[in-house]
Design a protein around this motif. Structure first.
Motif, PDB file in Angstrom:
ATOM      1  N   GLN A   1       0.826  -1.185   0.000  1.00 36.65           N
ATOM      2  CA  GLN A   1       0.000   0.000   0.000  1.00 36.65           C
ATOM      3  C   GLN A   1       0.872   1.251   0.000  1.00 36.65           C
ATOM      4  O   GLN A   1       2.001   1.223   0.457  1.00 36.65           O
ATOM      5  N   VAL A   2       0.306   2.319  -0.491  1.00 40.75           N
ATOM      6  CA  VAL A   2       1.044   3.566  -0.589  1.00 40.75           C
ATOM      7  C   VAL A   2       1.243   4.177   0.786  1.00 40.75           C
ATOM      8  O   VAL A   2       0.337   4.193   1.621  1.00 40.75           O
ATOM      9  N   GLN A   3       2.440   4.665   1.029  1.00 33.02           N
ATOM     10  CA  GLN A   3       2.748   5.464   2.206  1.00 33.02           C
ATOM     11  C   GLN A   3       3.248   6.815   1.718  1.00 33.02           C
ATOM     12  O   GLN A   3       3.750   6.936   0.593  1.00 33.02           O
ATOM     13  N   VAL A   4       3.140   7.832   2.579  1.00 35.13           N
ATOM     14  CA  VAL A   4       3.574   9.168   2.188  1.00 35.13           C
ATOM     15  C   VAL A   4       4.478   9.753   3.262  1.00 35.13           C
ATOM     16  O   VAL A   4       4.296   9.492   4.461  1.00 35.13           O
ATOM     17  N   VAL A   5       5.439  10.541   2.818  1.00 37.76           N
ATOM     18  CA  VAL A   5       6.359  11.232   3.715  1.00 37.76           C
ATOM     19  C   VAL A   5       6.494  12.672   3.247  1.00 37.76           C
ATOM     20  O   VAL A   5       6.791  12.914   2.068  1.00 37.76           O
ATOM     21  N   GLU A   6       6.290  13.606   4.185  1.00 34.34           N
ATOM     22  CA  GLU A   6       6.413  15.019   3.851  1.00 34.34           C
ATOM     23  C   GLU A   6       7.802  15.543   4.192  1.00 34.34           C
ATOM     24  O   GLU A   6       8.464  15.021   5.097  1.00 34.34           O
ATOM     25  N   SER A   7       8.177  16.598   3.517  1.00 35.58           N
ATOM     26  CA  SER A   7       9.412  17.305   3.834  1.00 35.58           C
ATOM     27  C   SER A   7       9.303  18.722   3.294  1.00 35.58           C
ATOM     28  O   SER A   7       8.384  19.039   2.532  1.00 35.58           O
ATOM     29  N   GLY A   8      10.252  19.564   3.709  1.00 38.54           N
ATOM     30  CA  GLY A   8      10.329  20.902   3.144  1.00 38.54           C
ATOM     31  C   GLY A   8       9.889  22.019   4.069  1.00 38.54           C
ATOM     32  O   GLY A   8       9.997  23.190   3.714  1.00 38.54           O
ATOM     33  N   GLY A  26       5.378   3.265  -3.183  1.00 37.96           N
ATOM     34  CA  GLY A  26       4.352   2.378  -3.711  1.00 37.96           C
ATOM     35  C   GLY A  26       3.651   3.069  -4.861  1.00 37.96           C
ATOM     36  O   GLY A  26       3.786   4.281  -5.055  1.00 37.96           O
ATOM     37  N   ASP A  27       2.910   2.330  -5.619  1.00 34.05           N
ATOM     38  CA  ASP A  27       2.260   2.878  -6.813  1.00 34.05           C
ATOM     39  C   ASP A  27       0.803   3.202  -6.536  1.00 34.05           C
ATOM     40  O   ASP A  27       0.028   2.320  -6.147  1.00 34.05           O
ATOM     41  N   PRO A  28       0.427   4.463  -6.749  1.00 32.09           N
ATOM     42  CA  PRO A  28      -0.993   4.809  -6.611  1.00 32.09           C
ATOM     43  C   PRO A  28      -1.853   3.955  -7.526  1.00 32.09           C
ATOM     44  O   PRO A  28      -1.436   3.597  -8.631  1.00 32.09           O
ATOM     45  N   ASN A  96      -1.910  13.717   2.714  1.00 30.92           N
ATOM     46  CA  ASN A  96      -2.894  12.634   2.856  1.00 30.92           C
ATOM     47  C   ASN A  96      -3.168  12.028   1.488  1.00 30.92           C
ATOM     48  O   ASN A  96      -3.550  12.749   0.567  1.00 30.92           O
ATOM     49  N   TYR A  97      -2.933  10.730   1.394  1.00 33.56           N
ATOM     50  CA  TYR A  97      -3.215   9.995   0.154  1.00 33.56           C
ATOM     51  C   TYR A  97      -4.511   9.218   0.331  1.00 33.56           C
ATOM     52  O   TYR A  97      -4.693   8.544   1.355  1.00 33.56           O
ATOM     53  N   GLU A  98      -5.383   9.310  -0.669  1.00 34.38           N
ATOM     54  CA  GLU A  98      -6.655   8.585  -0.616  1.00 34.38           C
ATOM     55  C   GLU A  98      -6.903   7.865  -1.945  1.00 34.38           C
ATOM     56  O   GLU A  98      -6.744   8.469  -3.012  1.00 34.38           O
ATOM     57  N   GLU A  99      -7.272   6.617  -1.864  1.00 32.40           N
ATOM     58  CA  GLU A  99      -7.771   5.868  -3.019  1.00 32.40           C
ATOM     59  C   GLU A  99      -9.293   5.846  -2.940  1.00 32.40           C
ATOM     60  O   GLU A  99      -9.864   5.649  -1.868  1.00 32.40           O
ATOM     61  N   LEU A 100      -9.935   6.033  -4.073  1.00 31.99           N
ATOM     62  CA  LEU A 100     -11.386   6.107  -4.124  1.00 31.99           C
ATOM     63  C   LEU A 100     -11.964   4.892  -4.835  1.00 31.99           C
ATOM     64  O   LEU A 100     -11.393   4.405  -5.808  1.00 31.99           O
TER      65      LEU A 100
END
Length: 121
Positions: A1-8, A26-28, A96-100
């Motif tokens: 599953q997709v995970q997300v990491v922020e930076s900046g 991971g691939d959306p 925030n990543y969301e699959e619909l």
């Protein structure tokens, strides 16, 4: 599953700019969207910007004309370019990543750990 990491995130004076990154591992899949949310120092919480898998973007009224959301499909990264920053933009920014599903409901979602943006003279 997709995970997300922020930076900046960081410290910037009023009127300054920052560019936040949200890196997807991971691939959306299918229909998806990336949302940027923020939580301010007074615990106020709200959506900032959204970009969909077909490239559509929406923005909160408070940041329209100052922030731009974009994506780089090769780098699997979504950006939030923030210009003309104001004191009230200080917050922890979350990706925030969301699959619909086919009905447009959220079938899967995940948040990053957040990145702090502080606007101060």
């Amino acid at each position: 599953q997709v995970q997300v990491v922020e930076s900046g995130g960081g410290l910037v004076p009023p009127g300054g700019s920052l560019k936040l990154s949200c890196i997807l591992s991971g691939d959306p899949f299918g229909s998806w969207r990336i949302n940027w949310f923020r939580r301010g120092p007074g615990d106020e919480y709200g959506s900032v910007a959204t970009i969909t898998n077909d490239g559509g973007a929406t923005y909160a009224d408070s940041i329209k004309g100052r922030f731009t959301i974009s994506r780089d499909n090769i780098k699997n990264t979504v950006y939030l370019q923030m210009n003309s920053l104001k004191f009230e933009d200080s917050a922890v920014y979350y990706c925030n990543y969301e699959e619909l599903d086919r009905d447009g409901d959220v079938a899967f979602g995940t948040y990053g750990q957040g990145t702090q943006v502080t606007v101060s003279a």
